[in-house]
Design an enzyme around this catalytic site. Structure first.
Site, PDB file in Angstrom:
ATOM      1  N   ARG A  11      -2.839   1.045   1.376  1.00 57.83           N
ATOM      2  CA  ARG A  11      -3.940   1.453   0.512  1.00 57.83           C
ATOM      3  C   ARG A  11      -5.229   0.964   1.160  1.00 57.83           C
ATOM      4  O   ARG A  11      -5.327  -0.198   1.537  1.00 57.83           O
ATOM      5  CB  ARG A  11      -3.811   0.832  -0.873  1.00 57.83           C
ATOM      6  CG  ARG A  11      -4.906   1.350  -1.803  1.00 57.83           C
ATOM      7  CD  ARG A  11      -4.826   0.718  -3.139  1.00 57.83           C
ATOM      8  NE  ARG A  11      -5.577   1.279  -4.196  1.00 57.83           N
ATOM      9  CZ  ARG A  11      -6.811   1.732  -4.172  1.00 57.83           C
ATOM     10  NH1 ARG A  11      -7.494   1.786  -3.070  1.00 57.83           N
ATOM     11  NH2 ARG A  11      -7.402   2.178  -5.257  1.00 57.83           N
TER      12      ARG A  11
ATOM     13  N   GLU B 154      -6.709  10.674  -7.910  1.00 59.77           N
ATOM     14  CA  GLU B 154      -5.292  10.959  -7.724  1.00 59.77           C
ATOM     15  C   GLU B 154      -5.130  12.455  -7.435  1.00 59.77           C
ATOM     16  O   GLU B 154      -5.996  13.258  -7.766  1.00 59.77           O
ATOM     17  CB  GLU B 154      -4.506  10.563  -8.967  1.00 59.77           C
ATOM     18  CG  GLU B 154      -4.656   9.101  -9.353  1.00 59.77           C
ATOM     19  CD  GLU B 154      -4.290   8.131  -8.236  1.00 59.77           C
ATOM     20  OE1 GLU B 154      -3.347   8.425  -7.468  1.00 59.77           O
ATOM     21  OE2 GLU B 154      -4.945   7.082  -8.127  1.00 59.77           O
TER      22      GLU B 154
ATOM     23  N   ARG C  83       2.182  -1.014  -2.072  1.00 63.11           N
ATOM     24  CA  ARG C  83       1.439  -0.764  -0.834  1.00 63.11           C
ATOM     25  C   ARG C  83       0.772  -2.029  -0.304  1.00 63.11           C
ATOM     26  O   ARG C  83       0.327  -2.868  -1.069  1.00 63.11           O
ATOM     27  CB  ARG C  83       0.347   0.279  -1.093  1.00 63.11           C
ATOM     28  CG  ARG C  83       0.871   1.573  -1.667  1.00 63.11           C
ATOM     29  CD  ARG C  83      -0.222   2.427  -2.228  1.00 63.11           C
ATOM     30  NE  ARG C  83      -0.849   1.792  -3.380  1.00 63.11           N
ATOM     31  CZ  ARG C  83      -1.809   2.326  -4.114  1.00 63.11           C
ATOM     32  NH1 ARG C  83      -2.287   3.513  -3.801  1.00 63.11           N
ATOM     33  NH2 ARG C  83      -2.310   1.697  -5.153  1.00 63.11           N
TER      34      ARG C  83
END
Length: 126
Positions: free
Chosen positions: A15, A23, A57
């Site tokens: 990320r 999104e 992540r």
């Protein structure tokens, strides 16, 4: 590329630190993802991890071979916003006029900004 602020490098989800992109199922989400593809395609990406995790992540700053910060480029294009709680304002000056309003416009925009500003994810606790 997974979306506008997450990429896969050597099978690890990364990320991008300090930015937030819509999104995929939100307005501007697909455009943010394809901008990420355009920026990174065919280039060797270097990630400077910051030791944090966000859900599943790793978190870090992504750089192109010329030293260009990938997150900065997405913010400049108006497809991601600075998250000052995490970035200390690193990208805020790059946001185009109107980008924050467009990407945060309630039910039709990127509503997770406020949530993420107030949420801390614990990766490991003894």
């Amino acid at each position: 590329m997974i979306d506008g602020d997450t990429i896969v490098v050597r099978k690890s989800k990364i990320r991008l630190a300090g930015i937030d992109a819509p999104e995929l199922n939100m307005p501007w989400g697909q455009k943010a993802k394809w901008a990420m593809v355009e920026i990174c395609k065919g280039q060797e990406i270097t990630i400077k991890l910051n030791g944090e995790t966000s859900y599943d992540r790793l978190v870090g700053i992504g750089y192109l071979p010329n030293g260009q910060d990938i997150g900065a480029e997405l913010v400049k294009r108006g497809l991601a916003l600075d998250l000052p709680f995490f970035s200390n304002g690193r990208y805020r000056h790059l946001e185009p006029v109107g980008a924050r309003k467009r990407l945060r416009n309630g039910a039709y925009g990127h509503a997770s900004i406020s949530f993420r500003r107030e949420t801390t994810v614990v990766a490991f606790r003894k």
